[in-house]
Every structure is written in structure tokens, then in C-alpha cells.
Design a protein around this motif. Structure first.
Motif, short mmCIF file in Angstrom:
data_model
loop_
_atom_site.label_atom_id
_atom_site.label_comp_id
_atom_site.label_asym_id
_atom_site.label_seq_id
_atom_site.Cartn_x
_atom_site.Cartn_y
_atom_site.Cartn_z
N LEU A 1 107.87 72.14 9.86
CA LEU A 1 108.10 71.11 10.87
C LEU A 1 106.80 70.41 11.25
CD1 LEU A 1 110.66 72.90 13.23
CD2 LEU A 1 111.12 70.96 11.71
N GLU A 2 105.73 71.18 11.31
CA GLU A 2 104.44 70.63 11.75
C GLU A 2 103.72 69.84 10.67
OE1 GLU A 2 102.31 74.06 13.01
OE2 GLU A 2 103.52 74.38 14.82
N LYS B 1 111.18 87.01 11.28
CA LYS B 1 109.93 86.51 11.88
C LYS B 1 109.11 85.71 10.88
CE LYS B 1 111.17 88.37 15.62
NZ LYS B 1 111.74 87.48 16.68
N SER C 1 112.97 72.88 4.38
CA SER C 1 112.91 73.74 5.57
C SER C 1 111.71 74.67 5.50
CB SER C 1 114.20 74.54 5.72
OG SER C 1 114.41 75.40 4.62
N ASP D 1 110.31 84.02 8.34
CA ASP D 1 111.00 82.74 8.12
C ASP D 1 110.73 81.78 9.27
OD1 ASP D 1 111.98 83.72 5.78
OD2 ASP D 1 114.07 83.87 6.42
N ALA D 2 110.73 82.30 10.50
CA ALA D 2 110.47 81.44 11.65
C ALA D 2 109.07 80.82 11.56
CB ALA D 2 110.62 82.24 12.95
N TYR D 3 108.11 81.62 11.13
CA TYR D 3 106.74 81.12 10.98
C TYR D 3 106.68 79.98 9.96
CZ TYR D 3 101.83 81.07 9.52
OH TYR D 3 100.56 80.68 9.18
N TYR D 4 107.29 80.20 8.79
CA TYR D 4 107.19 79.19 7.73
C TYR D 4 108.05 77.96 8.02
CZ TYR D 4 104.41 82.47 5.10
OH TYR D 4 103.39 83.31 4.70
N ARG D 5 109.14 78.12 8.74
CA ARG D 5 109.94 76.96 9.13
C ARG D 5 109.18 76.11 10.14
NH1 ARG D 5 115.00 77.49 6.98
NH2 ARG D 5 115.67 79.61 6.49
N GLN D 6 108.50 76.75 11.07
CA GLN D 6 107.70 76.00 12.04
C GLN D 6 106.55 75.28 11.35
OE1 GLN D 6 108.37 75.43 15.20
NE2 GLN D 6 106.54 74.16 15.40
N LEU D 7 105.93 75.93 10.37
CA LEU D 7 104.85 75.30 9.61
C LEU D 7 105.36 74.04 8.91
CD1 LEU D 7 101.87 75.61 8.66
CD2 LEU D 7 102.77 76.83 6.66
#
Length: 664
Positions: free
Chosen positions: A244-245, A234, A358, A236-242
Motif C-alpha cells: 500500500l505504501e 502477521k 496486494s 502478510d499484514a506487514y507485506y500488504r502494508q508495504l
């Protein structure tokens, strides 16, 4: 808008409080109720303390929390009451902070008004269901926050004294016959806070994937790895989305137009330049008059701004949450100064994520294998015998680490053989000066680099001090002001540093926080940015620094000023200095550079230390540290004339790391 919120200093009931705490420690903490829940507190892998939760006969929820971190660590008792409808009515916390300052914090609701007071602040505001976030709360005390968020309509609630808490992760897991819910909460810290809750929304666990604090139910300590596995997914998903944005990937040639460039090789400003990059490399650094804007695919306006090489922070303990803060502060390269033997793979994975883009973060240009001796003052893992340390060094070398860091509990007689083995692998030997040893002795036994200014002062106090604990701070606070820079002993020590080409990593800003902070006032180290910080970090910076005996504050101030002065003195005499922070990413780095200027180092030379000189120490100067054609495109665009005022280093507009663009 708060009706009333101010920071202040309250007279402490020191004798009463210390007596209470001594009785609690003697008895193993607050007396356990029949239904007390026990949690074991870990620092990394080491069992370090205890957390207890219970409910009194009157319905008061009680919590007790303590751990030992090299003589530091909190001792806290928290109590929370609710009204007949289950709504928050009062909260209190008493005890000691991590740095051993007094805690006496109270929150209550009276006639529809919320009132709160502590040693550092007081405030009041009309109450409409807000959660009060204590400055020094326990871990399980956050159960109230989770329950209030669950009852809210949209998973958000206002927080006192300010802010909004928000649930960004809520997911159930069936683990070992139990249904546990992982909550991720933002709005109170730089990064999401994660809590594992049981079906009744009681705290089950808090876990740290690395060397931080974990809190697990007694008898269920073995569940940490599986909880970490799910939590990291979870995170990692947060920081990967950050990433991307917030990451922009330019197409073609991008030019920073009509910008003043800090030339780290000469220490001067080259005015009115065009600097272009394509992919991850700088392809041009020329006078702007030689070019036309149409020759480039994208133009970034640099007029009136200063472009510098990306900064180096040479003392960090980097994680996913710190990555964006480093980049926001213009720091594009870091050395991780404490990679434990069980963390090598996770650190390599983090470095790969930062390198690939990433996740947002600096390039990790050095990893330092961490070795401490086993014992009561070990932060996490420690070696029991010399042969084990030699084996660790072999493993660090095999994994490609280029440096080791020896710590305070290493036996002095182990330093020479450990340093010899590291040097055989071509590794740099650095660290704290072990207890019962002087810096002069450590250098003779193979040290190449020394972390922290206090270790330099301790050199003059002999080899009988036990500096594994708070003594390494208190001894310098009480005696540092008297160090004579013209004395034969000091001159002899400086000659040794020069002859052996010893590198010094001062971390001055952490001593400004620890030695000069006063309860109720913002820490001077962060005063310039404190209003930009999130709730928990901002309020902690009003609680004072290291605890010190009554009447010694002015002495500590004088000693701290001497610590600042020694950095300038060493630089003037030719000793190599590298800027490192060991504290809040980005913000502390800016303060560190300001303090070097205060020490008497010219601004342009400070900027050289932060760029090309650090690149040279790290052995990456062929690719980094200056803005030259062919080098990696690591740069930071600053608003204003930085040579006129070093504090303009805070005005970061754009950071470029490997050709990736991060804008304010």
C-alpha cells in the motif's frame, strides 16, 4: 560513527578447532547440563538437526546448534555472559559456518569499550547498551536481543557493529495451555525476523512457513502448523502494508517521454521514443517527435535514460520477502525452481498476491515441481520409490505446473520413467544431474534443461561420484580449470546440447561467491553493493565461500574462471542460456548479467537473454519480453547507457509491472 571497525583475516587454530568439533559430533554435541532445553531443527518437514540451551553454574548462557543440509550446515557453540545488573558483558561463537568455514567470534566489554573480533572482522566502540549481533550466532542466542528490546523505552536498540533493531510485532497467543509471545524484529535483515518466546522470554520456537529452518521444542514439534498460521497472518499484514505504501497506480495514459528504448527483438537501442501504457498494457511505442505531451495524463521524464523490458530471473525460490527485492532490481518475471508437493497451494497463493498487487513481487511465470529421492542428503521431502514420483508428477500436472526438477538423490534408473511421465503431460524436465550419473546420460533419459554450471563440468568426471553432498562443488573446484573446450569429448557434449535443444541455467554468481570469496574480504559477487545490504547479509559476505583444503584457493580461482568461460563458449556455439540466480534477489541478478559479459557475450545479447529469450523459453513471449504495443506493461527505467556499460543495470530508477509503478 564507529571508533574502529574493519574486516580482516585471522590465522585459524584449525587442528584444535576440528578436534573439538569432532569430539562434539561424536558425543552428539556439547555436553548437556541438568537443565538443558532441547529443540529439534527442521528443514521444511525433515528433521535435520538439534539446538540445545543451558545455563552454566557461573551464569553463562550456552547454546549449541547444528543441522545437516546436503553435507552443508553449521556446527556452532555460543556463550553469553551478563554483569550483575543483567547487562550484556561478553559473547562468543565457535564452530563451523553453513559452508563449513571456521568460526571463532568474540565480543567483550572492557572499561566501557566494546571490542569484537572474528575471522573476518575486528572492531571497537564506546559501549552504551548496544546489542552485538553475531555473524554466525545460534537461534536461541537471540533471546538476549529480545530481552534488551523489551527493556528499551521505545522497542528499539542500537546494534553493533551498526544499525537499529526495532520491534514491529508483539502479540500474545494462548496455545495449548501456554501463553506465547510472537516478536517481529526489523533492522538486521532484508525482512522481519520472527521469534516465539515463552513468558520468561526464553526462546520457544522459530518457524518457517515454507522450506526454511524451523526450531521447535522437543516433544512440541506438532505445534508448528498452529504457530505458522498465526505468524503468517502477521507476515502478510506487514507485506500488504508495504504494498500500500510503495505501489503507485497511475490514472489514465502514462508516457515515458524522450527515452532510449532497448529493442529486445533487434538487440539495438531505439532513440528518443515515447512509450505509453494504460492499465496493464503498453499502448504506444513511437518516436517522440510524433506526439505532444498534452496528449497524456502523466509524463515520466526519460531523457538520458534507457527503458528495457522487465527482466526475467529464471532460477529463484521466491517468497514474500524476496518480492520487493526482485522489483527493486527490475526483475518482473521469475521461475520458481523448487515447488514441493506440499507447497503447491501456498505458492499459488503467493503468485496471486503478487499478480493482484496486494503484495510487491514479480509475476511467477513458471513453477517447477521438485522431486528428490529420500535419504540422508535430501533437503526436505523425498520419494521412496518410483511409483511415488510418478504420482507426484501427475499431481504437479493437475495443478498446472509446467516443469519438474529432478534432484541429486534421484536414482539414475528412475530418470527415464519420470521424464517420460512428465513429457506425457507436456512438462519440461530439468534439474541437477543425479548422483552416479552424467549429464550426457541424463539428457539421453529425457532431461530438457540443466541447472548450474558445475553440473556441466561433472559430466566429464564419470558416473562414480557421489554428488549429493559437497563433492559436486569440490570436484569442480579442484579439477574444473583443466577442461579443454577444444577436446573431442567437449565438442561431442556441445553437439548433444545443440541437437537436443538443451537449455542451460548457469547461476554463475553463486560460484563466484563459493569459489572466490576470501575470509575478511567482501565477496566479489556482491562487492559493488555490499554497503547497501542490511547488517546480517553484509557481514556474512565477509566470511568466505565454500570451505576448501589449504593451498587450493588459486586452483579454485582458475576453475571458477573456466566456469565463466564455458558460458560464453556455449553461447557462441548456439546453446540456449537463461539467466538465473538462486541467491539474494535482485542484487545477484545484476551480477549474473555482468558475469555473462565477462564471459564474452556482447552486452546487447546478454540483455536479450534476460528479456525476450527467457520469455521464449518460458512460453510467455506473446505477452512479455519486449516493449511492443499490446504487450503487458512490464518495464524498467535505467539511469545511463546500458549498452556502454552493463553495470548500469544496477541503476534502476523505476520498475513498472503490469502498469503498477515502483519508484526508487
Amino acid at each position: 560513527m564507529h571508533a574502529h571497525y574493519s574486516h580482516r583475516s585471522l590465522p585459524g587454530r584449525c587442528i584444535k578447532l576440528l578436534t573439538l568439533l569432532l569430539l562434539q559430533v561424536w558425543a552428539g554435541g556439547v555436553g548437556a547440563q541438568p537443565d538443558t532445553t532441547f529443540h529439534t531443527v527442521f528443514m521444511g518437514t525433515r528433521e535435520a538437526g538439534v539446538h540445545k540451551s543451558w545455563i552454566d553454574a557461573d551464569g553463562t548462557h550456552g547454546y549449541y546448534y547444528t543441522f545437516n543440509d546436503r553435507g552443508r550446515g553449521p556446527v556452532l557453540t555460543e556463550r553469553i555472559t551478563f554483569d550483575q545488573n543483567g547487562a550484556l558483558r561478553s559473547l562468543s561463537v565457535e564452530g563451523l559456518t553453513y559452508a563449513k568455514s571456521q568460526v571463532e567470534e568474540h565480543f567483550r566489554i572492557s572499561d566501557g569499550i566494546a571490542h569484537w573480533t572474528s575471522a573476518s572482522e575486528e572492531g571497537s566502540e564506546p559501549y552504551s547498551g548496544q546489542y552485538y549481533y553475531p555473524i554466525s550466532g545460534t537461534i536461541a542466542g537471540k533471546e538476549t536481543l529480545i530481552r534488551m528490546l523489551e527493556q528499551s523505552q521505545h522497542g528499539t536498540i542500537p546494534v553493533l557493529p551498526f544499525g537499529i533493531a526495532r520491534v514491529i510485532v508483539k502479540e500474545d497467543f494462548d496455545i495449548e495451555g501456554m501463553t506465547l509471545t510472537l516478536f517481529g524484529i526489523t533492522g538486521v535483515s532484508f525482512s522481519p525476523e520472527f521469534y516465539w518466546m515463552d513468558r520468561d522470554l526464553n526462546l520457544f520456537a522459530v518457524v518457517s512457513p515454507a522450506r526454511g529452518i524451523s526450531c521447535l521444542p522437543r516433544g512440541r514439534e506438532g505445534m508448528k502448523d498452529v504457530l505458522v498460521h498465526h505468524q503468517v497472518e502477521k507476515e502478510d499484514a506487514y507485506y500488504r502494508q508495504l504494498a500500500l505504501e510503495r505501489t503507485r497506480v497511475p490514472e489514465g495514459r502514462t508516457a515515458i517521454w524522450d527515452v532510449d528504448v532497448f529493442n529486445s527483438m533487434t538487440g539495438k537501442i531505439d532513440e528518443h521514443r515515447v512509450v505509453a501504457f494504460e492499465g496493464d498494457r503498453i499502448v504506444l511505442n513511437d518516436p517522440v517527435v510524433r506526439h505532444t505531451r498534452s496528449a497524456f495524463d502523466e509524463i515520466i521524464d526519460g531523457a538520458g535514460k534507457t527503458l528495457l523490458p522487465g527482466f526475467f530471473d529464471m532460477h529463484v525460490h521466491v517468497g514474500k520477502s524476496a518480492g520487493p527485492l526482485h522489483i527493486a532490481g527490475g526483475v518482473t518475471s521469475v521461475r520458481d525452481m523448487a515447488v514441493q508437493i506440499n507447497m503447491i497451494e501456498s505458492k499459488k497463493e503467493l503468485a496471486d498476491n503478487f499478480a493482484s498487487g496486494s503484495m510487491i513481487g514479480p509475476r511467477i511465470i513458471g513453477m517447477c515441481g521438485f522431486i528428490d529421492g529420500a535419504g540422508p542428503f535430501t533437503r526436505d521431502m523425498g520419494i521412496d520409490h518410483l511409483e511415488q514420483g510418478l504420482q507426484w508428477i501427475d499431481r504437479f500436472a493437475e495443478e498446472g505446473l509446467t516443469q519438474i526438477k529432478l534432484y541429486s538423490s534421484i536414482k539414475p534408473e528412475w530418470v527415464k520413467p519420470l521424464a517420460r511421465r512428465a513429457h506425457e503431460h507436456g512438462m519440461v524436465v530439468s534439474g541437477h544431474i543425479p548422483a552416479f550419473m552424467t549429464a550426457t546420460e541424463a539428457i539421453a533419459d529425457g532431461f530438457d534443461e540443466i541447472q548450474h554450471t558445475n553440473m556441466l563440468f561433472l559430466n566429464f568426471y564419470g558416473d562414480t561420484l557421489d554428488t549429493r553432498n559437497m563433492t559436486r562443488f569440490t570436484a569442480v573446484g579442484e579439477r574444473g580449470h583443466s577442461l579443454d573446450f577444444q577436446s573431442p569429448a567437449f565438442n561431442e557434449f556441445v553437439d548433444l546440447l545443440l541437437n537436443e535443444e538443451i537449455v542451460i541455467d548457469p547461476t554463475l554468481a553463486i560460484f563466484e561467491w563459493g569459489f572466490t570469496s576470501v575470509t575478511g574480504e567482501p565477496s566479489p559477487a556482491f562487492a559493488a553493493v555490499i554497503d547497501q545490504l542490511p547488517l546480517s547479509e553484509r557481514r556474512n559476505l565477509y566470511t568466505g565461500g565454500f570451505a576448501r583444503a589449504p593451498g587450493l584457493h588459486s586452483t579454485y580461482l582458475e576453475s571458477y574462471n573456466r566456469m565463466v568461460a564455458i558460458v560464453g563458449e556455449l553461447h557462441r556455439r548456439g546453446v540456449r542460456i537463461v539467466p538465473g540466480t538462486d541467491n539474494i534477489a535482485g542484487h545477484t541478478f545484476h551480477r549474473e548479467l555482468e558475469l555473462y559479459v565477462q564471459s564474452g557475450i556482447p552486452v546487447n545479447e546478454v540483455l536479450q537473454l534476460a528479456t525476450i529469450r527467457s520469455a521464449e523459453v518460458a512460453g510467455v513471449h506473446d505477452d512479455l519480453g519486449s516493449i511492443e504495443t499490446g504487450k503487458i506493461a512490464d518495464m524498467v527505467l535505467i539511469e545511463g547507457d546500458i549498452l556502454r556499460d552493463i553495470s548500469n543495470v544496477r541503476n534502476v530508477l523505476i520498475t513498472v509491472k503490469g502498469g503498477l509503478v515502483f519508484e526508487k
